[in-house]
Design a protein around this motif. Sequence first.
Motif, PDB file in Angstrom:
ATOM      1  N   LYS A 165       0.840  -1.199   0.000  1.00  0.00           N
ATOM      2  CA  LYS A 165       0.000   0.000   0.000  1.00  0.00           C
ATOM      3  C   LYS A 165       0.879   1.254   0.000  1.00  0.00           C
ATOM      4  CE  LYS A 165      -3.849  -2.231   2.416  1.00  0.00           C
ATOM      5  NZ  LYS A 165      -4.726  -2.210   3.619  1.00  0.00           N
ATOM      6  N   ILE A 166       0.462   2.225  -0.778  1.00  0.00           N
ATOM      7  CA  ILE A 166       1.258   3.440  -0.944  1.00  0.00           C
ATOM      8  C   ILE A 166       1.475   4.163   0.381  1.00  0.00           C
ATOM      9  CG2 ILE A 166       1.317   5.724  -2.017  1.00  0.00           C
ATOM     10  CD1 ILE A 166      -0.124   4.514  -4.406  1.00  0.00           C
ATOM     11  N   PHE A 167       0.424   4.274   1.195  1.00  0.00           N
ATOM     12  CA  PHE A 167       0.543   4.988   2.471  1.00  0.00           C
ATOM     13  C   PHE A 167       1.557   4.298   3.387  1.00  0.00           C
ATOM     14  CE2 PHE A 167      -0.730   5.566   6.921  1.00  0.00           C
ATOM     15  CZ  PHE A 167      -0.657   6.950   7.024  1.00  0.00           C
ATOM     16  N   SER A 168       1.436   2.978   3.529  1.00  0.00           N
ATOM     17  CA  SER A 168       2.337   2.234   4.415  1.00  0.00           C
ATOM     18  C   SER A 168       3.776   2.292   3.921  1.00  0.00           C
ATOM     19  CB  SER A 168       1.884   0.770   4.524  1.00  0.00           C
ATOM     20  OG  SER A 168       0.574   0.683   5.012  1.00  0.00           O
ATOM     21  N   LEU A 169       3.945   2.146   2.614  1.00  0.00           N
ATOM     22  CA  LEU A 169       5.294   2.196   2.044  1.00  0.00           C
ATOM     23  C   LEU A 169       5.920   3.577   2.224  1.00  0.00           C
ATOM     24  CD1 LEU A 169       4.664   0.153  -1.225  1.00  0.00           C
ATOM     25  CD2 LEU A 169       6.200  -0.501   0.644  1.00  0.00           C
ATOM     26  N   THR A 170       5.093   4.610   2.146  1.00  0.00           N
ATOM     27  CA  THR A 170       5.598   5.974   2.343  1.00  0.00           C
ATOM     28  C   THR A 170       6.073   6.165   3.775  1.00  0.00           C
ATOM     29  OG1 THR A 170       4.101   6.843   0.647  1.00  0.00           O
ATOM     30  CG2 THR A 170       5.027   8.428   2.204  1.00  0.00           C
ATOM     31  N   ILE A 171       5.311   5.643   4.737  1.00  0.00           N
ATOM     32  CA  ILE A 171       5.705   5.743   6.152  1.00  0.00           C
ATOM     33  C   ILE A 171       7.022   5.021   6.395  1.00  0.00           C
ATOM     34  CG2 ILE A 171       5.092   5.111   8.513  1.00  0.00           C
ATOM     35  CD1 ILE A 171       3.445   7.420   7.412  1.00  0.00           C
ATOM     36  N   LEU A 172       7.135   3.813   5.863  1.00  0.00           N
ATOM     37  CA  LEU A 172       8.347   3.018   6.071  1.00  0.00           C
ATOM     38  C   LEU A 172       9.546   3.638   5.363  1.00  0.00           C
ATOM     39  CD1 LEU A 172       6.797  -0.555   5.707  1.00  0.00           C
ATOM     40  CD2 LEU A 172       7.700   0.479   7.806  1.00  0.00           C
ATOM     41  N   LYS A 173       9.327   4.144   4.153  1.00  0.00           N
ATOM     42  CA  LYS A 173      10.414   4.805   3.427  1.00  0.00           C
ATOM     43  C   LYS A 173      10.835   6.076   4.162  1.00  0.00           C
ATOM     44  CE  LYS A 173      12.904   5.038  -0.478  1.00  0.00           C
ATOM     45  NZ  LYS A 173      13.787   6.162  -0.208  1.00  0.00           N
ATOM     46  N   SER A 174       9.885   6.779   4.752  1.00  0.00           N
ATOM     47  CA  SER A 174      10.195   7.985   5.521  1.00  0.00           C
ATOM     48  C   SER A 174      11.066   7.654   6.726  1.00  0.00           C
ATOM     49  CB  SER A 174       8.903   8.666   5.985  1.00  0.00           C
ATOM     50  OG  SER A 174       8.123   9.078   4.902  1.00  0.00           O
ATOM     51  N   LEU A 175      10.721   6.567   7.422  1.00  0.00           N
ATOM     52  CA  LEU A 175      11.504   6.147   8.583  1.00  0.00           C
ATOM     53  C   LEU A 175      12.912   5.751   8.168  1.00  0.00           C
ATOM     54  CD1 LEU A 175      11.722   5.442  11.583  1.00  0.00           C
ATOM     55  CD2 LEU A 175      10.744   3.191  11.045  1.00  0.00           C
ATOM     56  N   ARG A 176      13.024   5.023   7.063  1.00  0.00           N
ATOM     57  CA  ARG A 176      14.350   4.603   6.609  1.00  0.00           C
ATOM     58  C   ARG A 176      15.212   5.794   6.199  1.00  0.00           C
ATOM     59  NH1 ARG A 176      18.446   3.506   3.850  1.00  0.00           N
ATOM     60  NH2 ARG A 176      17.894   5.271   2.530  1.00  0.00           N
ATOM     61  N   GLU A 177      14.628   6.735   5.442  1.00  0.00           N
ATOM     62  CA  GLU A 177      15.384   7.902   4.993  1.00  0.00           C
ATOM     63  C   GLU A 177      15.780   8.794   6.166  1.00  0.00           C
ATOM     64  OE1 GLU A 177      16.659   8.257   2.174  1.00  0.00           O
ATOM     65  OE2 GLU A 177      15.609   6.578   1.249  1.00  0.00           O
ATOM     66  N   ALA A 178      14.865   8.976   7.115  1.00  0.00           N
ATOM     67  CA  ALA A 178      15.177   9.805   8.283  1.00  0.00           C
ATOM     68  C   ALA A 178      16.334   9.201   9.066  1.00  0.00           C
ATOM     69  CB  ALA A 178      13.945   9.940   9.169  1.00  0.00           C
ATOM     70  N   GLY A 179      16.285   7.880   9.267  1.00  0.00           N
ATOM     71  CA  GLY A 179      17.364   7.209   9.980  1.00  0.00           C
ATOM     72  C   GLY A 179      18.699   7.342   9.266  1.00  0.00           C
ATOM     73  N   ALA A 180      18.677   7.138   7.952  1.00  0.00           N
ATOM     74  CA  ALA A 180      19.912   7.210   7.165  1.00  0.00           C
ATOM     75  C   ALA A 180      20.502   8.613   7.188  1.00  0.00           C
ATOM     76  CB  ALA A 180      19.634   6.771   5.730  1.00  0.00           C
ATOM     77  N   MET A 181      19.644   9.634   7.086  1.00  0.00           N
ATOM     78  CA  MET A 181      20.135  10.999   7.033  1.00  0.00           C
ATOM     79  C   MET A 181      20.639  11.491   8.384  1.00  0.00           C
ATOM     80  SD  MET A 181      20.031  11.714   3.945  1.00  0.00           S
ATOM     81  CE  MET A 181      19.275  11.149   2.423  1.00  0.00           C
ATOM     82  N   VAL A 182      19.970  11.076   9.471  1.00  0.00           N
ATOM     83  CA  VAL A 182      20.448  11.447  10.807  1.00  0.00           C
ATOM     84  C   VAL A 182      21.811  10.808  11.050  1.00  0.00           C
ATOM     85  CG1 VAL A 182      20.046  11.132  13.283  1.00  0.00           C
ATOM     86  CG2 VAL A 182      18.168  11.861  11.792  1.00  0.00           C
ATOM     87  N   GLN A 183      21.932   9.538  10.687  1.00  0.00           N
ATOM     88  CA  GLN A 183      23.215   8.841  10.846  1.00  0.00           C
ATOM     89  C   GLN A 183      24.315   9.541  10.055  1.00  0.00           C
ATOM     90  OE1 GLN A 183      24.754   6.946   8.137  1.00  0.00           O
ATOM     91  NE2 GLN A 183      26.533   6.534   9.436  1.00  0.00           N
ATOM     92  N   GLU A 184      24.015   9.928   8.824  1.00  0.00           N
ATOM     93  CA  GLU A 184      25.011  10.577   7.974  1.00  0.00           C
ATOM     94  C   GLU A 184      25.498  11.891   8.583  1.00  0.00           C
ATOM     95  OE1 GLU A 184      25.455  12.498   3.482  1.00  0.00           O
ATOM     96  OE2 GLU A 184      23.497  11.926   4.256  1.00  0.00           O
ATOM     97  N   SER A 185      24.570  12.704   9.089  1.00  0.00           N
ATOM     98  CA  SER A 185      24.941  13.998   9.669  1.00  0.00           C
ATOM     99  C   SER A 185      25.798  13.833  10.920  1.00  0.00           C
ATOM    100  CB  SER A 185      23.682  14.803  10.018  1.00  0.00           C
ATOM    101  OG  SER A 185      22.961  15.146   8.858  1.00  0.00           O
TER     102      SER A 185
END
Length: 379
Positions: free
Chosen positions: A90-110
């Motif tokens: 589902k688009i909504f669920s995938l968006t939430i999960l992708k958001s969590l993954r991207e947020a985690g990756a970007m916080v780690q990078e910074s």
Amino acid sequence: MNRNVKILLFISILLGLSLGIYEFVLPFYLKDRGISFANMGIIFSLSYIAMFFIRIHAGQLADIHGRKIFYSLALLGSCIANFFTPFTAKIFSLTILKSLREAGAMVQESIHSVVLFEFSKKKFLDFIGKTTGAQWVFQGLGAFVAGILLIWIGYRNTFFFTAGLLFLAFFVFSFFFKEPENQRAKQSPIPINKLYAFDFSRPLMIIALANFVFMIGMGCSHSFIMPLFFTDKFQVTRQTASIIMALHRLVLGAPMIFAAWFIKEGMNLKRIYMWFVFIEGLALSACAIIPNFLITTIVWLAHDYVGAAFWMPAQKTLIQQYSRPESRAYDVSKVAAFSTLGWIVGPIIAGFLSPLSISAPFFVSGIIIMLSALMLIPL
């Protein structure tokens, strides 16, 4: 290289392998679940909105409470997102999960770059080159492994495997990394009305604005469209595309490991940053109009080994130098957060251009990136 830096290098390897598999598998997973290019663009774009807010808050809180806890949470968040992705289409669920993954990756990078800079300012370019380069190299290997894993174990177990790598990274960092006292700045909380203010110093503002435009271009060519460009335009197999994606990261990571050999102390980092960004954009636009598969692949790979491999360490060093010591994590995270808002726009552009021509997102991507290089002239 002390123990903490070695741990960060090991974490970078695990992250790279996990991300390489995830990045390659996700677009094909979405395509096989019947999700259109336009909806893929929406999923990738919306995930960066969440990243923007989380990244800024995490940077500020890391200046107050220390770096380690937020670095650990970033790894765990990415792990959870990878684990649950194959349970939904589902688009909504995938968006939430992708958001969590991207947020985690970007916080780690910074926070990763902040921690390294605070360990050793003089060796920062060398350390960031080695750890980031290792991450890109193993991201390339991950893309190659992904093509094999899809055949052997399918989508679900492949996503589980990436989650396992991230959990191992979380475990190693949480239990073995020792945070020095000087990385706990104990700053007062920033008022909410100032937290999102575009109040950078002049050099950081130039970098943030130029990088925002750069990220629009990157979003056009480096989101869901990246592996699909080769399979749809040249009708190559997914395994062939996985090899190209592997080389894409390897030719970025390998030169970056040795960045300190080429970028010597006293060299003009601003010019290195600007010119190699321009070269990257030129290569991306060129590969969109070349009809031959082999030549296109060589030109496509050139945007890394004569582009990002050199401007990326220079850019990261400049950002650290222009950041305030008392709020370094906040400054670095805020610049990155505003910059990567461009990823909200880029995948949407790719989603609408792709039905017209699978090459169009790449051509537009290069033009936008060359424009971002020109924006760096005031530095």
